[in-house]
Design an enzyme around this catalytic site. Sequence first.
Site, short mmCIF file in Angstrom:
data_model
loop_
_atom_site.label_atom_id
_atom_site.label_comp_id
_atom_site.label_asym_id
_atom_site.label_seq_id
_atom_site.Cartn_x
_atom_site.Cartn_y
_atom_site.Cartn_z
N TYR A 55 0.83 -1.20 0.00
CA TYR A 55 0.00 0.00 0.00
C TYR A 55 0.87 1.26 0.00
O TYR A 55 1.84 1.37 0.74
CB TYR A 55 -0.92 0.05 1.23
CG TYR A 55 -1.64 1.38 1.33
CD1 TYR A 55 -2.65 1.70 0.42
CD2 TYR A 55 -1.26 2.33 2.28
CE1 TYR A 55 -3.27 2.94 0.47
CE2 TYR A 55 -1.89 3.57 2.33
CZ TYR A 55 -2.90 3.87 1.43
OH TYR A 55 -3.51 5.09 1.47
N ASN A 197 0.55 13.19 2.84
CA ASN A 197 0.16 12.66 4.15
C ASN A 197 0.93 13.39 5.24
O ASN A 197 2.04 13.88 5.02
CB ASN A 197 0.50 11.16 4.21
CG ASN A 197 -0.75 10.33 4.42
OD1 ASN A 197 -1.59 10.68 5.24
ND2 ASN A 197 -0.85 9.23 3.69
N ARG A 284 -7.53 39.97 42.09
CA ARG A 284 -6.89 39.12 43.10
C ARG A 284 -6.81 37.65 42.71
O ARG A 284 -6.02 36.90 43.29
CB ARG A 284 -7.58 39.27 44.46
CG ARG A 284 -9.02 38.81 44.57
CD ARG A 284 -9.52 39.14 45.97
NE ARG A 284 -10.96 39.12 46.09
CZ ARG A 284 -11.64 38.14 46.68
NH1 ARG A 284 -11.03 37.12 47.20
NH2 ARG A 284 -12.96 38.22 46.75
N PHE A 330 -1.16 9.79 10.60
CA PHE A 330 -1.68 11.01 9.98
C PHE A 330 -2.87 11.59 10.75
O PHE A 330 -3.30 12.71 10.48
CB PHE A 330 -2.12 10.72 8.55
CG PHE A 330 -2.99 9.48 8.44
CD1 PHE A 330 -4.26 9.45 8.99
CD2 PHE A 330 -2.52 8.35 7.79
CE1 PHE A 330 -5.06 8.32 8.89
CE2 PHE A 330 -3.31 7.21 7.69
CZ PHE A 330 -4.58 7.20 8.24
#
Length: 511
Positions: A55, A197, A284, A330
């Site tokens: 991939y 990416n 304060r 990512f």
Amino acid sequence: MTSLETLVPGQVSLAQLRRIYREAPPLRLADSAWAPIRASRETVDRIVASGRTVYGINTGFGRLAQTSIETARLAELQRNLVLSHSVGVGPALPDALVRLILVTKIVSLSRGCSGVRPDVVEALLRLYRHDVLPIIPSQGSVGASGDLAPLAHLAAALLGVGEVRISGQQRPASEGLAAAGLAPIELASKEGLALLNGTQVSTALALAALFESEDVFGAGLLAGALSLEAIQGSIKPFDPRIHAARGQSGQIEVARVLHGLIAGSTIVESHINCSRVQDPYCIRCQPQVMGAILDQLRQVAAVLQIEANAASDNPLVFADTDEVISGGNFHAEPIAFAADILAFAATEIGSISERRTAMLCDPSLNGGLPAFLVTQGGLNSGFMIAQVTAAALVSECKMMAHPASVDTIPTSASQEDHVSMATHGARRSLTLAGNVAQVVGIEAMAACQGLELHRPLRSTEAVEAVFEDVRGRVAYVDQDRYLQPDLLAMRDWVRDGDKPDSVLALLPSQA
């Protein structure tokens, strides 16, 4: 001349990133970075040569990941990826932000997990060095699968597509490449995906929001000290014993700094036996409110420094085992939460600052000062409507501070079904910091008016130095005048006014 910055991937500091954002210093990549870049590229080349299907290297993307791509068309695949994803819209990001995006992308690719050639990293460095900055639209990322659309516009510039700014002038990307001594790049396998990416746009936006919020925080402490002196408030709430009894670290440090700024003031000594028992909370409770904000700014700073040094594209290449592993770095959820925290923090700085401005204008609360800080009231309105402007900005901030990180929407045919919304959340936080800078600037101007009305009494050397810095930008309001230029000058004071070392030491990127 600004000194040369050396980027050591994994070790880039917030101080370096702040200088890159504000000053655009010359920079180089550490020599040690190049070997990991080459090793990761060699792994990708071996995978392509082997014919294995992996991939991101020889497949489609997102829902199309199951589609294998033949080796002869891998360069076309990468080019198509960049062009198809260049769909950003909206106003272009300013140059200072694009510099941060370029640098964080260089650092990420140089971690040696992205599989790009050294030539790609060198090309990005050349763009920075020659002040050739891709025009990146600000809208189009959902903060997951990387900041795909805006980073595609960055990558497109390397192809000679789209537009850039060359030293601030908008020109075609092809001219920008020539100005940087580059020819259009033909992307190799994995390189387009590595460029698109990653979380660099959301991270850069959040870093810028952090840097601006730090300035607002520091100026807010100084404005609060000025306001305390202007109403002749009590120093007792800043006694270190009170804050040690609670134990919150930010609160303890803020109380110490405020006490150090005011201790020894002749204004404090002039009303030491006055009948007023307590000051309003906006005076304060400054240590409690600003201390909590400081703790959150430090948490955000830690997250963003990690992310600015991270390998956040996908898949990641591990050269030591010749593996390419797909995951989800990512996803920008850490930045989404950080951006929301910045939004909350800035809004609270503005909220308590505006209350002090309102107090300064109110003769029932301001320690004897005239209404709206002007001596001929009625004829003159003084700071009446400047406070209204501060109130308007604070209400706008409250609306904008709604968290972005709790939103999500499915994308890519529900393959990417949960997203972070970090990018627009961070852009929102940067806008918010700008609003609050104006609010704090209005307070500081009003407080200096109050101090001047107490003359000849004088505060401490540190507070008087702040007063003189303000007076170098805006004059005393003896009668009504056109005030908008003064307000804008005070907004600039928040960003670039001198701050004591004790205040700077609190700020994560300036300590």
